[in-house]
Design a protein around this motif. Structure first.
Motif, short mmCIF file in Angstrom:
data_model
loop_
_atom_site.label_atom_id
_atom_site.label_comp_id
_atom_site.label_asym_id
_atom_site.label_seq_id
_atom_site.Cartn_x
_atom_site.Cartn_y
_atom_site.Cartn_z
N PHE A 21 0.36 -15.24 -19.35
CA PHE A 21 -0.35 -16.08 -18.14
C PHE A 21 -1.93 -16.05 -18.62
O PHE A 21 -2.76 -17.06 -18.40
CB PHE A 21 0.10 -15.61 -16.91
N ILE A 22 -2.56 -15.01 -18.68
CA ILE A 22 -3.91 -14.58 -18.83
C ILE A 22 -4.51 -15.54 -19.77
O ILE A 22 -5.46 -16.05 -19.77
CB ILE A 22 -4.21 -13.44 -18.96
N VAL A 23 -3.85 -15.35 -21.06
CA VAL A 23 -4.42 -15.99 -22.19
C VAL A 23 -4.18 -17.51 -22.35
O VAL A 23 -5.15 -18.36 -22.15
CB VAL A 23 -3.65 -15.38 -23.42
N TRP A 24 -2.88 -18.17 -21.85
CA TRP A 24 -2.71 -19.31 -21.99
C TRP A 24 -3.13 -20.11 -20.95
O TRP A 24 -3.47 -21.34 -20.98
CB TRP A 24 -0.99 -19.61 -22.34
N ASN A 25 -3.03 -19.63 -19.73
CA ASN A 25 -3.05 -20.47 -18.40
C ASN A 25 -4.61 -20.29 -17.80
O ASN A 25 -5.05 -21.13 -17.08
CB ASN A 25 -2.02 -20.09 -17.49
N LEU A 26 -5.38 -19.25 -18.24
CA LEU A 26 -6.55 -18.91 -17.74
C LEU A 26 -7.79 -19.03 -18.64
O LEU A 26 -8.69 -19.76 -18.77
CB LEU A 26 -6.64 -17.53 -16.95
N ARG A 27 -7.67 -18.37 -19.78
CA ARG A 27 -8.76 -18.12 -20.80
C ARG A 27 -8.71 -19.28 -21.73
O ARG A 27 -9.91 -19.91 -22.18
CB ARG A 27 -8.85 -16.58 -21.52
N VAL A 28 -7.78 -19.53 -22.32
CA VAL A 28 -7.77 -20.63 -23.47
C VAL A 28 -8.10 -22.07 -23.04
O VAL A 28 -9.33 -22.40 -23.42
CB VAL A 28 -6.50 -20.89 -23.99
N PRO A 29 -7.64 -22.45 -21.61
CA PRO A 29 -8.58 -23.66 -21.16
C PRO A 29 -9.83 -23.58 -20.92
O PRO A 29 -10.41 -24.34 -21.12
CB PRO A 29 -7.49 -24.13 -19.95
N ARG A 30 -10.07 -22.25 -20.39
CA ARG A 30 -11.74 -22.29 -20.14
C ARG A 30 -12.22 -22.28 -21.40
O ARG A 30 -13.78 -22.93 -21.16
CB ARG A 30 -11.81 -20.93 -19.19
N VAL A 31 -12.00 -21.46 -22.31
CA VAL A 31 -12.89 -21.49 -23.63
C VAL A 31 -12.98 -22.89 -24.13
O VAL A 31 -13.81 -23.41 -24.71
CB VAL A 31 -12.34 -20.49 -24.57
N LEU A 32 -11.85 -23.74 -24.20
CA LEU A 32 -11.82 -24.98 -24.71
C LEU A 32 -12.51 -25.77 -23.85
O LEU A 32 -13.39 -26.85 -24.53
CB LEU A 32 -10.12 -25.36 -24.54
N GLN A 33 -12.76 -25.71 -22.78
CA GLN A 33 -13.44 -26.71 -21.71
C GLN A 33 -15.09 -26.29 -22.01
O GLN A 33 -15.76 -27.32 -22.32
CB GLN A 33 -13.28 -26.34 -20.27
N GLY A 34 -15.24 -25.06 -22.33
CA GLY A 34 -16.58 -24.40 -22.51
C GLY A 34 -17.04 -25.13 -23.87
O GLY A 34 -18.35 -25.43 -24.00
N VAL A 35 -16.43 -25.20 -24.95
CA VAL A 35 -16.72 -25.48 -26.26
C VAL A 35 -17.18 -27.09 -26.24
O VAL A 35 -18.26 -27.61 -26.49
CB VAL A 35 -15.48 -25.69 -27.11
N PHE A 36 -16.29 -27.92 -25.47
CA PHE A 36 -16.67 -29.26 -25.09
C PHE A 36 -17.79 -29.68 -24.03
O PHE A 36 -18.31 -30.48 -24.18
CB PHE A 36 -15.49 -30.18 -25.02
N VAL A 37 -17.88 -28.88 -23.08
CA VAL A 37 -19.04 -28.94 -22.32
C VAL A 37 -20.29 -28.71 -23.03
O VAL A 37 -21.30 -29.60 -22.93
CB VAL A 37 -18.87 -27.88 -21.15
N GLY A 38 -20.25 -27.51 -23.82
CA GLY A 38 -21.50 -27.30 -24.69
C GLY A 38 -21.88 -28.55 -25.58
O GLY A 38 -23.03 -28.73 -25.65
#
Length: 344
Positions: A57-74
């Motif tokens: 849950f932590i990896v797939w639902n919380l951190r992966v979408p956050r990092v993915l979003q951060g990549v494209f935001v940057g």
């Protein structure tokens, strides 16, 4: 003088660094997860499965979408800054000076202060921010036209004026509201944060930013003509006014999308393009991919630091981008041979 590395080497190094950084960012947090477990969980989900449990849950639902979003935001912030600087022919250009960031902020703050923090759901706030950026772009576009042409200087002055007007409107709306929850959310949102990242927002942001980056890359050669000035561009077959109009649309869409999902994250659009030109030169065919990767890398690490520096309290990411990025930019600028970072 800063030596410029071969473009292939720079892109390869930044690409590898971004992949490694994304993996490390997913691993780090209040609950540390081993890299092997992270890759197993992500691989299982990509294969259509999953491993039920807290780590999954932590990896797939919380951190992966956050990092993915951060990549494209940057990536989007860096590209928007680079395009803006070419559009206004000024290395100090970024979406903020065109009033686009303020427009997005005004749209989101209007929703928060009018309907309350509880009503601003998953799509309401992003749509309001996106709409605010587009409206600001249309106003700047309309007021910047003179005899059917868009002039870079007039666009900058119009954008600054509209931005200041919208900043005053934001302050008025914040002071007018008595909803303390909305006030806190506005403050945190205006400084930028990826805390609200979810798969729908992350995937939407990724799709829009990726599409706009492809469009920008297709016209990178024309950006080199635009910085020569209207007469220089016209002599080489480019209609500068039309090119600026197209760029304004792309920058507005990038800014609206990014501010919609992450709030206002400052300085990336200013610092990253200038550092990129110092690294690989002013040719936009080289600078655009490098700026995209560098911007993504900066945001991934800035967001990771925002989560960990004062854990369990989370810092707004805009504080870190300003505290780290501006001194770094000033150091590099001081070491450059001319003391300036030119566009050509």
């Amino acid at each position: 003088m800063i030596a410029r590395a071969p473009i292939v080497v720079v892109i390869a190094v930044l690409g590898v660094a971004l992949v490694i950084s994304a993996l490390v960012a997913v691993c780090l947090g209040p609950v540390s997860i081993a890299p092997g477990d992270v890759t197993s969980i992500v691989g299982a989900h990509l294969a259509g499965g999953g491993t039920p449990g807290p780590a999954d849950f932590i990896v797939w639902n919380l951190r992966v979408p956050r990092v993915l979003q951060g990549v494209f935001v940057g990536a989007g912030l860096a590209a928007a800054g680079l395009l803006t600087q070419a559009m206004v022919r000024n290395p100090l250009g970024e979406p903020f000076i065109l009033g686009l960031t303020s427009g997005a902020g005004a749209g989101a703050v209007f929703v928060l202060t009018t309907f309350g923090a509880g009503v601003a759901g998953l799509l309401t706030l992003p749509l309001a921010a996106f709409g605010g950026a587009v409206v600001a772009a249309l106003v700047v576009f309309g007021l910047s036209r003179t005899a059917g042409r868009i002039q870079a200087g007039r666009m900058v002055m119009t954008g600054i004026a509209i931005g200041q007007l919208l900043a005053g409107a934001i302050s008025f709306m914040v002071l007018r509201t008595r909803d303390s929850d909305a006030q806190r959310q506005i403050l945190f949102w205006l400084l930028g944060s990826l805390a609200g990242a979810q798969w729908p927002l992350a995937l939407t942001c990724a799709a829009i930013v990726l599409l706009l980056l492809v469009c920008s890359a297709a016209g990178a050669a024309r950006l080199n003509l635009l910085v020569l000035g209207d007469d220089g561009a016209a002599s080489l077959g480019l209609e500068a006014a039309r090119a600026r109009a197209v760029l304004l649309v792309i920058v507005a869409l990038l800014t609206g999308t990014i501010v919609a999902v992450s709030g206002s994250i400052g300085f990336i659009g200013l610092i990253v393009p200038n550092l990129t030109r110092l690294l690989v030169g002013a040719d936009h065919r080289r600078a655009l991919p490098v700026a995209v990767l560098l911007g993504a890398l900066v945001i991934v690490w800035a967001d990771t630091a925002a989560r960990l520096v004062l854990a369990p309290t989370e810092l707004p990411i805009g504080i870190l981008t300003a505290a780290i990025g501006v001194p770094l930019f000033l150091v590099v600028l001081r070491r450059s041979a001319t003391g300036t970072v030119g566009l050509s």
